[in-house]
Write a protein that holds these residues in place. Structure first.
Motif, short mmCIF file in Angstrom:
data_model
loop_
_atom_site.label_atom_id
_atom_site.label_comp_id
_atom_site.label_asym_id
_atom_site.label_seq_id
_atom_site.Cartn_x
_atom_site.Cartn_y
_atom_site.Cartn_z
N ASP A 102 -14.09 25.74 19.59
CA ASP A 102 -13.03 24.81 19.90
C ASP A 102 -13.17 23.61 19.52
OD1 ASP A 102 -11.50 27.14 21.21
OD2 ASP A 102 -12.21 26.06 22.91
N ARG A 158 -16.55 31.41 18.80
CA ARG A 158 -15.88 30.62 19.06
C ARG A 158 -15.54 29.13 18.63
NH1 ARG A 158 -11.71 31.64 23.40
NH2 ARG A 158 -12.76 29.66 24.70
N HIS A 214 -10.32 33.12 17.98
CA HIS A 214 -9.58 31.73 17.84
C HIS A 214 -7.79 31.79 18.44
CE1 HIS A 214 -12.98 30.32 15.57
NE2 HIS A 214 -12.70 29.45 16.45
N PHE A 238 -11.42 28.57 12.86
CA PHE A 238 -11.59 29.52 12.99
C PHE A 238 -12.02 29.74 11.35
CE2 PHE A 238 -9.46 32.74 10.13
CZ PHE A 238 -9.71 33.77 9.83
#
Length: 181
Positions: A79, A77, A14, A23
């Motif tokens: 996003d 991750r 991140h 996160f």
């Protein structure tokens, strides 16, 4: 890897942003997985309560539903927060990315089976990946695609329903940062 090593790797994925809501979801996810390592039921109970409260908080505040039953690899991750739902039956390899509006889950409620996603998979915003399918390594799933069939390694899935575009494996690995290979 232990919980803290995974969290450090997630933070790096991140880009060191402690404020990234993806996160936060990963920290709660890793904590939820860690609590299962406690064999004593009575010791595990307060941690389970804490996990359930934190899970609900992330679900409400970030719009991310990532239960600890999901098998997630390293450097996962998330996003762009919001509208992310992952079934507890799903699994992800290492270095995967998902974006807002993504659903990875069941195709039918009477069939408790969700996708098995390989390494280095990039899932675009709004995509739906559904059912007992396998997504190969180094795959890109386009924004708003609806994937209900297997996707082989080094492919791109786009459209509704998704059609598969094969690409050269050399081109696919060039798009992956060297640290993630």
């Amino acid at each position: 890897m232990d919980m803290f090593e995974n969290i450090r790797a997630d933070l790096a994925a991140h880009k060191g942003d402690w404020g990234a809501q993806g996160f936060w979801a990963m920290v709660i996810y890793r904590f939820g997985r860690w609590r299962y390592t406690l064999r004593n039921r009575w010791l595990r109970m307060p941690f389970s309560l804490l996990y359930k409260i934190a899970f609900k908080w992330v679900q409400i505040m970030a719009g991310i539903e990532l239960p600890c039953e999901v098998n997630v690899g390293r450097r996962f991750r998330i996003d762009h927060f919001g509208g992310i739902v992952v079934s507890g039956f799903a699994s992800f390899g290492d270095d995967c990315v998902i974006r807002n509006g993504v659903t990875v889950g069941l195709r039918r409620t009477d069939e408790p089976a969700a996708p098995k996603i390989g390494n280095h998979v990039d899932i675009g915003a709004g995509a739906k990946v559904l059912g007992p399918i396998t997504i190969g390594d180094h795959v890109t799933i386009g924004a708003n695609a609806v994937v209900i069939d297997d996707v082989p390694d080094h492919a791109i899935a786009v459209g509704i329903p998704a059609r598969i575009i094969l690409r050269n494996p050399d081109d696919a690995t060039k798009s992956v940062p060297p640290a993630a290979r």
